[in-house]
Design an enzyme around this catalytic site. Structure first.
Site, mmCIF file in Angstrom:
data_model
loop_
_atom_site.group_PDB
_atom_site.id
_atom_site.type_symbol
_atom_site.label_atom_id
_atom_site.label_comp_id
_atom_site.label_asym_id
_atom_site.label_seq_id
_atom_site.Cartn_x
_atom_site.Cartn_y
_atom_site.Cartn_z
ATOM 1 N N GLY A 1 -30.555 13.891 18.544
ATOM 2 C CA GLY A 1 -29.894 14.550 17.426
ATOM 3 C C GLY A 1 -28.561 13.911 17.093
ATOM 4 C CB ALA B 1 -34.573 13.648 25.790
ATOM 5 C CG ASP B 2 -34.946 18.086 22.578
ATOM 6 O OD1 ASP B 2 -35.693 17.520 21.768
ATOM 7 O OD2 ASP B 2 -35.355 18.907 23.406
ATOM 8 C CB ILE B 3 -28.458 17.059 23.096
ATOM 9 C CG1 ILE B 3 -28.782 18.551 23.195
ATOM 10 C CG2 ILE B 3 -27.001 16.865 22.689
ATOM 11 C CD1 ILE B 3 -28.082 19.265 24.316
#
Length: 391
Positions: free
Chosen positions: A181, A176-178
């Protein structure tokens, strides 16, 4: 050496040379976005808390010099300016830095940027050409829920589709973070192209939840078409068979049979012409309908073969197959190293730090390291001096 009249090849990729990004982010989603921009030449100025800096500096062990390996992995090619955004003098300094920028990226909890005086509309009112990107868990105007990767993997529908049926499981990487980003970096790049044409800035709103919802793709299409919640495919595939992971005599092999011709060739390569002649397996829909019998038979067959032998036999006839590597094996793989996916740097407090690269290749060139990840506040003097002298 270049011939007369040719441009010298720059030492580093400079696609975004001249673009200044003010980075108010920390942890992973925002720093991964700005890493992608920094790796292709953007001047990323990381504004950090004067005392602690980015939280991920402390997310260890392991530590490499004074900072955690986590921080080192996503903050190369950036400069650090340490400020206290509750101090009026430091707030004024931060606004000076913003005034010199083309892009601002923040991943505070929604509402925090406005409270600190760095909200998108506040900044755009003063700088109409500015591109402001906000990254959050659930999007602006959707409350102030915390947007940690673990939370969003759960709320996005991803976890019940990962792992064994009935055991919701998160991805092994903070997807989810990647994903947020990456989507943010793509959006910023698009806005920079438009701004070069029109002079217009943009306000970009990236949600981790939206990012994973977007990545549901064909799984979402199945549900939207049928109303049925797809069960976990675990290591297989709901609509293609055989497709998945199988145990071998000494490990595992991934096998992906995408059409009937590949199925026929797979059967020949494994010495199972009987399966190729079985009417139950003549087409992919039939193989899907009879998957239990087919997969059980293939599991028995592959369990008697060494991984390398199975892969060699399948690759020889053009059937996609591959080993299941751990991280160490993947990072040491010849193709990984040949494609410059592992890079190293020295810093004044540590030598030989190795990190993974971003995956782009431009004219055969991968990104490189212009600057080691910065110490907290390492560039306060340099950045403010440049801004005040108009550099």
């Amino acid at each position: 050496m270049t011939s007369e009249g040719e441009d010298a090849v720059p030492e580093h990729l400079e696609l975004l040379e001249g673009v200044r990004v003010v980075d108010f982010t920390q942890a992973l989603s925002g720093p991964y976005c700005t890493l992608m921009l920094a790796d292709v030449g953007a001047d990323v100025i990381k504004i950090e808390n004067r005392v602690r800096g980015d939280d991920s500096r402390h997310w260890g062990p392991p530590f490499l010099g004074s900072d955690a390996a986590y921080f080192m992995s996503v903050n190369r090619n950036k400069r650090s300016v340490a400020l206290d955004l509750k101090d009026p003098d430091d707030v004024a300094l931060a606004h000076e830095v913003v005034a010199s920028a083309d892009v601002v990226v923040e991943n505070w909890r929604p509402g925090t940027a406005e409270r600190l005086g760095f909200g998108a509309e506040q900044l755009r009112a003063a700088h109409p050409g500015l591109i402001v990107c906000s990254i959050s868990g659930f999007g602006q105007g959707q409350g102030t829920r915390s947007g940690y990767d673990q939370i969003v993997q759960g709320t996005s529908g991803v976890m019940p589709m990962t792992g064994p049926a009935g055991e919701p499981t998160k991805w092994g990487v903070p997807i989810a973070d990647i994903a947020a980003g990456m989507f943010a970096a793509a959006a910023i790049s698009s806005a920079l192209v438009e701004r070069a044409r029109t002079g217009r800035g943009r306000v970009i709103d990236i949600a981790m939840q939206d990012s994973l919802i977007s990545m549901l793709t064909h799984h979402a299409a199945r549900h939207l078409a049928t109303g049925v919640v797809p069960p976990s495919d675990h290591n297989g595939h709901a609509t293609i068979c055989p497709y998945g992971m199988f145990p071998t005599a000494d490990g595992f092999v991934n096998l992906c049979v995408g059409n009937d011709s590949q199925f026929q060739r797979m059967c020949a390569a494994l010495g199972r012409d009987d399966l190729a002649q079985d009417e139950r397996f003549a087409t992919n829909p039939l193989r899907v309908a009879n998957r239990a019998v087919l997969l059980g038979t293939l599991t028995e067959t592959l369990a008697g073969l060494a991984t390398s032998d199975a892969i060699a036999a399948l690759e020889q006839v053009g059937v996609p197959a591959g080993a299941v590597a751990d991280i160490g094996e993947a990072l040491a793989d010849e193709s990984t190293l040949a494609r410059d996916m592992v890079m190293s740097f020295d810093r004044d407090d540590v030598s030989g730090v190795r990190v993974v690269n971003t995956p782009w290749k431009f004219d055969g060139r991968a990104p490189s390291i212009r600057r080691a990840p910065p110490h907290l506040g390492e560039h306060n003097v340099d950045v403010l001096s440049e801004i005040r002298t108009g550099q």
